[in-house]
Structures are given as structure tokens and as C-alpha cells.
Design an enzyme around this catalytic site. Structure first.
Site, PDB file in Angstrom:
ATOM      1  N   ARG A  89      66.644  46.389  50.238  1.00 40.81           N
ATOM      2  CA  ARG A  89      65.287  45.922  49.922  1.00 40.81           C
ATOM      3  C   ARG A  89      64.404  47.100  49.545  1.00 40.81           C
ATOM      4  O   ARG A  89      64.364  48.113  50.231  1.00 40.81           O
ATOM      5  CB  ARG A  89      64.685  45.211  51.141  1.00 40.81           C
ATOM      6  CG  ARG A  89      63.175  44.980  51.048  1.00 40.81           C
ATOM      7  CD  ARG A  89      62.822  43.572  50.731  1.00 40.81           C
ATOM      8  NE  ARG A  89      61.418  43.389  50.422  1.00 40.81           N
ATOM      9  CZ  ARG A  89      60.602  42.597  51.099  1.00 40.81           C
ATOM     10  NH1 ARG A  89      61.036  41.917  52.130  1.00 40.81           N
ATOM     11  NH2 ARG A  89      59.354  42.456  50.717  1.00 40.81           N
ATOM     12  N   ASP A 101      64.513  39.202  52.317  1.00 39.75           N
ATOM     13  CA  ASP A 101      63.259  39.212  53.063  1.00 39.75           C
ATOM     14  C   ASP A 101      63.557  38.531  54.391  1.00 39.75           C
ATOM     15  O   ASP A 101      64.181  37.462  54.406  1.00 39.75           O
ATOM     16  CB  ASP A 101      62.185  38.434  52.286  1.00 39.75           C
ATOM     17  CG  ASP A 101      60.825  38.497  52.948  1.00 39.75           C
ATOM     18  OD1 ASP A 101      60.485  39.552  53.514  1.00 39.75           O
ATOM     19  OD2 ASP A 101      60.094  37.499  52.894  1.00 39.75           O
TER      20      ASP A 101
END
Length: 167
Positions: A89, A101
Site C-alpha cells: 500500500r 485498505d
């Protein structure tokens, strides 16, 4: 000296992503959460949702996960952020594209407000169909500690027009 057993809490997380092999990214995140945070006790189906907030990007896959942990909520968040980084990420834009996420949505019946760090329950959960539908699937009777309503009840009364498709 008495040995005091560590108290376990149930943490509810929402996983999502819209880049790469979305399903594999969610599976990897669940594997790492299981190894580093606690025992996974429930996982929702996959849900596909158009991007929210910043709409000019690919659709997201979302999935809710419940796990038993003896970590604190802040420790769960710290581990989740580390797992996001481990999986690649990169934080660029708010609501932007992402490989993974991981959001902490609920932590038992705790209400936590650590400014600029952690808010539990997640402050916007009750307004977002992509959060509530998978959460209501795995925790329909769990009560929101601030609103006093079940996840199923909140899910059924949402005004969010964003379509969410169970896969």
C-alpha cells in the site's frame, strides 16, 4: 502470584482494494491478520462497489472480517497499517486507488477517540453501504455502541445510493 488470562475482544475490520488481483490481496490480508492480530472467526462474502469519494477509479472489492484478539484497539490498528505496507500500500490521495485498505470498524463495545489516530466505532460506518452490508452479514445482531442499533438495522435503513453487489 495469580496468572491473569489476557482478555479477548472481538475486532471488526473492513478490507478493501481496487488495484491488482483484488481478491488475492484480500486473502493475503486475512492470512496476515490471522497470523499477527488474532483468530479470524468470521469472514463475509466479497462485495463489489463503485469507488466512493473519488469516483474516477476502478471498482473496489470489500470484505468484512471478525477476529478475536488480545491486543488493544490501537495495537490492532498499528498491525493493520503495517500489513497494508507489507502488501504494498502506498498512500497518495485521500480516497484514492489502493492495493489494500484495512479499517478498524468496531472493537467490542468500546468507544475510542484518539484525535488524528483512531476513532471507534468508525465515524462514517453507518453512512456507507459498502461497510454496512458486509458487516451486517457477519454481525447482524451486534449493537453499535453509540447509536444503539444493530448492524442489520443500520444496514436496512441506509440512504447511501452507491450500489453494492455481493459476489
Amino acid at each position: 502470584m495469580l496468572n491473569k488470562a489476557l482478555e479477548c475482544s472481538t475486532a471488526y475490520l473492513l478490507l478493501g482494494g481496487n488495484l491488482g488481483d483484488r481478491e488475492a490481496n484480500l486473502e493475503q490480508a486475512i492470512t496476515l491478520l490471522s497470523a499477527q492480530v488474532g483468530e479470524v472467526i468470521s469472514v463475509s462474502a466479497l462485495y463489489e462497489t463503485a469507488a466512493w469519494g473519488k469516483t474516477d477509479q476502478p471498482a473496489f472489492l470489500n470484505q468484512a472480517v471478525a477476529l478475536q484478539t488480545n491486543l488493544t484497539a490501537l495495537e490492532v490498528l498499528t498491525k493493520a497499517l503495517a500489513i497494508e505496507q507489507e502488501l504494498g500500500r502506498v498512500r497518495k490521495d485521500k480516497w484514492g486507488e489502493r492495493l489494500i485498505d484495512i479499517d478498524l470498524i468496531l472493537f467490542g463495545d468500546e468507544i475510542i477517540d484518539i484525535p488524528d489516530k483512531l476513532q471507534v466505532p468508525h465515524p462514517h460506518m453507518q453512512n456507507r453501504r459498502f461497510v454496512m452490508e458486509p458487516l451486517a452479514e457477519i454481525a447482524p445482531e451486534v449493537i453499535h455502541p453509540v447509536l444503539g442499533q444493530s448492524m442489520l438495522s443500520i444496514s436496512q435503513s441506509l440512504n447511501d445510493p452507491l450500489p453494492v453487489k455481493r459476489l
